[in-house]
Design a protein around this motif. Structure first.
Motif, PDB file in Angstrom:
ATOM      1  N   ALA A 226     -40.988  10.375 -75.541  1.00  0.00           N
ATOM      2  CA  ALA A 226     -39.447  10.005 -75.842  1.00  0.00           C
ATOM      3  C   ALA A 226     -39.827   9.519 -73.997  1.00  0.00           C
ATOM      4  O   ALA A 226     -38.364   8.641 -74.007  1.00  0.00           O
ATOM      5  CB  ALA A 226     -38.589  11.170 -75.819  1.00  0.00           C
ATOM      6  N   VAL A 227     -40.216   9.786 -73.459  1.00  0.00           N
ATOM      7  CA  VAL A 227     -39.176   9.704 -71.914  1.00  0.00           C
ATOM      8  C   VAL A 227     -40.566   7.779 -71.813  1.00  0.00           C
ATOM      9  O   VAL A 227     -39.278   7.004 -71.224  1.00  0.00           O
ATOM     10  CB  VAL A 227     -40.682  10.289 -70.808  1.00  0.00           C
ATOM     11  N   HIS A 228     -41.157   7.852 -72.213  1.00  0.00           N
ATOM     12  CA  HIS A 228     -41.281   6.358 -72.345  1.00  0.00           C
ATOM     13  C   HIS A 228     -40.934   5.720 -73.194  1.00  0.00           C
ATOM     14  O   HIS A 228     -40.493   4.305 -72.006  1.00  0.00           O
ATOM     15  CB  HIS A 228     -43.270   6.552 -72.813  1.00  0.00           C
ATOM     16  N   LYS A 229     -40.275   5.406 -74.401  1.00  0.00           N
ATOM     17  CA  LYS A 229     -39.948   4.782 -75.250  1.00  0.00           C
ATOM     18  C   LYS A 229     -38.582   4.393 -74.166  1.00  0.00           C
ATOM     19  O   LYS A 229     -37.983   3.209 -74.223  1.00  0.00           O
ATOM     20  CB  LYS A 229     -39.626   5.494 -76.210  1.00  0.00           C
ATOM     21  N   CYS A 230     -37.919   4.986 -73.319  1.00  0.00           N
ATOM     22  CA  CYS A 230     -36.603   5.507 -72.537  1.00  0.00           C
ATOM     23  C   CYS A 230     -36.876   4.625 -71.558  1.00  0.00           C
ATOM     24  O   CYS A 230     -35.939   3.627 -71.174  1.00  0.00           O
ATOM     25  CB  CYS A 230     -35.901   6.590 -72.326  1.00  0.00           C
ATOM     26  N   VAL A 231     -37.533   4.595 -70.927  1.00  0.00           N
ATOM     27  CA  VAL A 231     -37.886   3.740 -69.518  1.00  0.00           C
ATOM     28  C   VAL A 231     -38.508   2.343 -69.828  1.00  0.00           C
ATOM     29  O   VAL A 231     -38.088   1.178 -68.884  1.00  0.00           O
ATOM     30  CB  VAL A 231     -38.348   4.907 -68.335  1.00  0.00           C
ATOM     31  N   SER A 232     -39.113   2.688 -70.951  1.00  0.00           N
ATOM     32  CA  SER A 232     -40.217   1.032 -71.470  1.00  0.00           C
ATOM     33  C   SER A 232     -38.385   0.018 -71.668  1.00  0.00           C
ATOM     34  O   SER A 232     -38.862  -1.485 -71.753  1.00  0.00           O
ATOM     35  CB  SER A 232     -40.381   1.168 -72.807  1.00  0.00           C
ATOM     36  N   GLY A 233     -37.609   0.919 -71.933  1.00  0.00           N
ATOM     37  CA  GLY A 233     -36.060   0.152 -72.625  1.00  0.00           C
ATOM     38  C   GLY A 233     -34.810   0.126 -71.124  1.00  0.00           C
ATOM     39  O   GLY A 233     -34.085  -0.464 -71.329  1.00  0.00           O
ATOM     40  N   GLY A 234     -35.115   0.023 -70.347  1.00  0.00           N
ATOM     41  CA  GLY A 234     -34.963   0.275 -69.399  1.00  0.00           C
ATOM     42  C   GLY A 234     -33.805   1.771 -68.557  1.00  0.00           C
ATOM     43  O   GLY A 234     -32.652   0.966 -67.996  1.00  0.00           O
ATOM     44  N   GLY A 235     -34.227   2.655 -69.296  1.00  0.00           N
ATOM     45  CA  GLY A 235     -32.882   3.280 -69.527  1.00  0.00           C
ATOM     46  C   GLY A 235     -33.613   3.921 -68.458  1.00  0.00           C
ATOM     47  O   GLY A 235     -34.692   4.278 -68.269  1.00  0.00           O
ATOM     48  N   ILE A 252     -45.792  17.664 -62.521  1.00  0.00           N
ATOM     49  CA  ILE A 252     -47.665  16.679 -62.520  1.00  0.00           C
ATOM     50  C   ILE A 252     -47.937  16.300 -64.646  1.00  0.00           C
ATOM     51  O   ILE A 252     -48.996  15.715 -64.215  1.00  0.00           O
ATOM     52  CB  ILE A 252     -48.708  18.355 -62.997  1.00  0.00           C
ATOM     53  N   LEU A 253     -47.227  17.292 -65.131  1.00  0.00           N
ATOM     54  CA  LEU A 253     -47.586  15.885 -66.488  1.00  0.00           C
ATOM     55  C   LEU A 253     -46.984  14.288 -66.527  1.00  0.00           C
ATOM     56  O   LEU A 253     -48.046  13.595 -66.888  1.00  0.00           O
ATOM     57  CB  LEU A 253     -46.533  17.035 -67.403  1.00  0.00           C
ATOM     58  N   LEU A 254     -45.767  14.215 -65.909  1.00  0.00           N
ATOM     59  CA  LEU A 254     -45.648  13.061 -65.659  1.00  0.00           C
ATOM     60  C   LEU A 254     -46.375  12.400 -64.824  1.00  0.00           C
ATOM     61  O   LEU A 254     -46.866  11.651 -65.365  1.00  0.00           O
ATOM     62  CB  LEU A 254     -44.326  12.904 -65.143  1.00  0.00           C
ATOM     63  N   GLU A 255     -46.876  12.700 -63.665  1.00  0.00           N
ATOM     64  CA  GLU A 255     -47.304  12.453 -62.954  1.00  0.00           C
ATOM     65  C   GLU A 255     -49.013  11.672 -63.469  1.00  0.00           C
ATOM     66  O   GLU A 255     -49.763  10.289 -63.688  1.00  0.00           O
ATOM     67  CB  GLU A 255     -48.137  12.787 -61.458  1.00  0.00           C
ATOM     68  N   ASP A 256     -49.364  12.685 -64.439  1.00  0.00           N
ATOM     69  CA  ASP A 256     -50.839  11.974 -64.845  1.00  0.00           C
ATOM     70  C   ASP A 256     -50.560  11.333 -65.863  1.00  0.00           C
ATOM     71  O   ASP A 256     -51.462  10.177 -66.001  1.00  0.00           O
ATOM     72  CB  ASP A 256     -51.081  13.303 -65.556  1.00  0.00           C
ATOM     73  N   TYR A 257     -49.560  11.614 -66.340  1.00  0.00           N
ATOM     74  CA  TYR A 257     -49.260  10.107 -67.475  1.00  0.00           C
ATOM     75  C   TYR A 257     -48.604   8.933 -67.429  1.00  0.00           C
ATOM     76  O   TYR A 257     -49.407   7.468 -67.103  1.00  0.00           O
ATOM     77  CB  TYR A 257     -48.550  10.564 -68.490  1.00  0.00           C
ATOM     78  N   TRP A 258     -48.334   8.718 -66.303  1.00  0.00           N
ATOM     79  CA  TRP A 258     -47.832   8.034 -65.192  1.00  0.00           C
ATOM     80  C   TRP A 258     -48.628   7.164 -65.268  1.00  0.00           C
ATOM     81  O   TRP A 258     -49.256   5.660 -64.810  1.00  0.00           O
ATOM     82  CB  TRP A 258     -46.747   8.064 -63.916  1.00  0.00           C
TER      83      TRP A 258
END
Length: 274
Positions: A226-235, A252-258
């Motif tokens: 859900a986070v990736h979909k939002c930021v990929s669309g410029g949100g 930690i979860l977001l940093e690893d995914y980034w």
């Protein structure tokens, strides 16, 4: 064997955890939290319900010790009020990380409520300092002899840094009080661990006891998707996580995914404790 429990908070609700247990003549208060949903007298446990040995007794006479399981305010938020306003001056036990982090949480709460929101001050910064001077820090699996009859021991609970389950024994009677615990390891803490114990009573946190949840992997995957979909669309994504420990886990979860997805979108972290 004689064990009695007086639930002053967190009975069929989330907030102001506080259970007074009498075990073979010894009385222990497990946790001393506040309810974040109230601003009136319901914010704190009703300490007037604690039985007194005789007329004119103080809380020092009524309790042999207080045990705090971890630093979240629903477990420690009423402690400076109980010690510095209500007058308890007996021993207080918690782990070393809890002793280090609890005053930061308490002072942050005081600033938010008094300095930012203009609420009536329930306890001062000096109250917090004086309260923490009464605290005796313990190691995990360290057996502490509170007095000649009462011994306690802390076990690793997961949940947040320093969280513990506490074993208490008086004579031939023994109990375990958990506070919050986590049996699923996360990215910075392991699962709760406790010895095989011969117990007469377990008092346990049960917030999700009747809830069947998806696996941790599934929940993390859906969140990141859900986070990736939002930021990929410029949100922009706002994550209002209020608990110290949970916020760090999400970072930690977001940093690893980034790193895995090679994303360049900045992540900002904001908190009153900084």
């Amino acid at each position: 064997m004689a064990i009695d429990c007086l639930v002053l908070g967190a009975g069929q609700e989330v907030g102001k955890s506080c259970v007074v247990v009498s075990i073979n003549g010894k009385r222990i208060m497990f946790d001393c939290g506040m309810h974040m949903g109230y601003l009136d007298r319901r914010r704190y446990p009703d300490f007037s319900l604690i039985p007194m040995p005789e007329k004119g007794s103080t809380f020092d006479d009524a309790l042999d010790c207080i045990i705090i399981t971890h630093f979240h305010l629903d477990h420690v938020g009423a402690l400076p009020y109980f010690t510095e306003v209500c007058g308890y001056s007996g021993p207080i036990y918690m782990t070393y990380p809890t002793k280090a982090l609890a005053p930061l949480m308490l002072e942050d709460y005081r600033k938010v409520m008094v300095e930012r929101r203009g609420e009536e001050e329930q306890f001062t910064s000096d109250h917090i300092i004086q309260c923490m001077k009464k605290v005796i820090a313990v190691d995990l699996k360290q057996t502490v002899q509170v007095d000649k009859d009462l011994q306690i021991r802390a076990y690793y609970a997961g949940h947040v840094l320093g969280a513990a389950m506490f074993y208490a024994k008086v004579g031939d009677s023994a109990i375990l009080y958990t506070g919050d615990y986590n049996m699923t390891p996360d990215r910075h803490l392991g699962a709760a661990q406790v010895d095989r114990l011969d117990l007469d009573l377990i008092i346990t946190e049960s917030t999700y006891a009747t809830t069947i949840r998806d696996s941790k992997y599934v929940r993390e995957r859906e969140f990141l998707k859900a986070v990736h979909k939002c930021v990929s669309g410029g949100g922009k994504v706002l994550i209002p996580t209020f608990a110290l420990g949970r916020a760090q886990e999400l970072c930690i979860l977001l940093e690893d995914y980034w790193e895995r997805m090679n994303l360049k979108v900045p992540i900002y972290f904001s908190a009153g404790l900084l």
